[in-house]
Design a protein around this motif. Structure first.
Motif, PDB file in Angstrom:
ATOM      1  N   PRO A 133      17.271   3.971 -11.741  1.00 33.94           N
ATOM      2  CA  PRO A 133      16.041   3.352 -11.091  1.00 33.94           C
ATOM      3  C   PRO A 133      15.224   4.327 -10.390  1.00 33.94           C
ATOM      4  O   PRO A 133      15.652   5.309  -9.656  1.00 33.94           O
ATOM      5  CB  PRO A 133      16.519   2.367 -10.218  1.00 33.94           C
ATOM      6  CG  PRO A 133      17.999   2.199 -10.572  1.00 33.94           C
ATOM      7  CD  PRO A 133      18.370   3.256 -11.053  1.00 33.94           C
ATOM      8  N   ALA A 134      13.888   4.339 -10.708  1.00 36.46           N
ATOM      9  CA  ALA A 134      13.043   5.232 -10.241  1.00 36.46           C
ATOM     10  C   ALA A 134      12.501   5.172  -8.760  1.00 36.46           C
ATOM     11  O   ALA A 134      12.168   3.699  -8.375  1.00 36.46           O
ATOM     12  CB  ALA A 134      11.723   5.316 -11.053  1.00 36.46           C
ATOM     13  N   PRO A 135      12.499   5.910  -8.074  1.00 35.13           N
ATOM     14  CA  PRO A 135      12.205   5.814  -6.568  1.00 35.13           C
ATOM     15  C   PRO A 135      10.390   5.712  -6.624  1.00 35.13           C
ATOM     16  O   PRO A 135       9.963   6.255  -7.642  1.00 35.13           O
ATOM     17  CB  PRO A 135      12.346   6.985  -5.847  1.00 35.13           C
ATOM     18  CG  PRO A 135      12.755   8.072  -6.807  1.00 35.13           C
ATOM     19  CD  PRO A 135      12.931   7.510  -8.049  1.00 35.13           C
ATOM     20  N   PRO A 136       9.895   5.168  -5.823  1.00 32.32           N
ATOM     21  CA  PRO A 136       8.367   4.956  -5.611  1.00 32.32           C
ATOM     22  C   PRO A 136       7.896   6.399  -5.527  1.00 32.32           C
ATOM     23  O   PRO A 136       8.272   7.175  -5.066  1.00 32.32           O
ATOM     24  CB  PRO A 136       7.979   4.202  -4.466  1.00 32.32           C
ATOM     25  CG  PRO A 136       9.293   4.215  -3.891  1.00 32.32           C
ATOM     26  CD  PRO A 136      10.357   4.461  -4.619  1.00 32.32           C
ATOM     27  N   SER A 137       6.505   6.395  -6.289  1.00 30.50           N
ATOM     28  CA  SER A 137       5.779   7.826  -6.088  1.00 30.50           C
ATOM     29  C   SER A 137       5.339   8.077  -4.814  1.00 30.50           C
ATOM     30  O   SER A 137       4.906   7.255  -3.840  1.00 30.50           O
ATOM     31  CB  SER A 137       4.536   7.585  -7.182  1.00 30.50           C
ATOM     32  OG  SER A 137       3.691   8.577  -6.600  1.00 30.50           O
TER      33      SER A 137
END
Length: 193
Positions: A133-137
């Motif tokens: 899962p991608a962390p927020p930008s």
């Protein structure tokens, strides 16, 4: 034959005189004053030690002391600690903001943070490309604790590096306190992208 005997005897005499004269320190009286100064007992940390009340060699530092080179971070791993760190933990009072520190922060970020956050802090690191899962930008994302990632303060970023949040674990054991400050400095650059 006489010549070889004379040479052999001479060699033996020279060797014997070297051995006998080199073994004796002319300055030494043969007496040892305070031998514990140069033949001390070295204790390993896990050995018993009769010099302390509790019998242990490895001692806990006295209460209220700070080891040399250690930076105190007295904010607990809680939402309240996160908010308090945001309000009172500021880079300006902790580390000089120099191009050298910023460059070190970039290098540390690349090593420790970019696998998830990506090289530009957009949450597109190699780990994310493999399905994590991608962390927020940092520049456009929203924090899971509320607010925009671009508005994260020094204290909030430092708190997160120290304790972790959500899927991100703590980096306190891998990144020294001063190095965490350099990463915070670099993250602020990524927030502007």
């Amino acid at each position: 034959m006489n010549k070889f005997r004379i040479l052999g005897t001479t060699a033996i005499v020279i060797a014997a005189s070297i051995v006998f004269t080199s073994c004796k320190d002319k300055r030494s009286t043969g007496w040892e004053y305070a031998p514990n100064m140069y033949e001390h007992t070295a204790y390993d940390p896990d050995q018993p030690n009769k010099n302390f009340k509790d019998g242990k060699t490895a001692q806990v530092p006295p209460a209220g002391t700070t080891p040399i080179g250690f930076r105190r971070f007295d904010f607990p791993n809680s939402r309240e600690g996160y908010d308090n760190a945001s309000a009172s933990y500021h880079l300006d009072s902790l580390i000089a903001q120099t191009p050298g520190h910023l460059a070190e922060g970039k290098k540390l970020f690349t090593t420790f943070c970019s696998p998830c956050h990506g090289l530009t802090g957009q949450g597109d690191g190699l780990v994310v490309q493999h399905g994590y899962p991608a962390p927020p930008s940092y520049s456009t994302g929203q924090s899971s604790r509320g607010g925009a990632m671009k508005d994260l303060t020094d204290g909030k970023i430092y708190h997160t590096i120290t304790y972790g949040v959500n899927s991100m674990g703590s980096y306190a054991s891998q990144i020294a306190p001063d190095d965490r400050l350099k990463i915070v400095m670099y993250v602020h650059q990524l927030q502007k992208l």
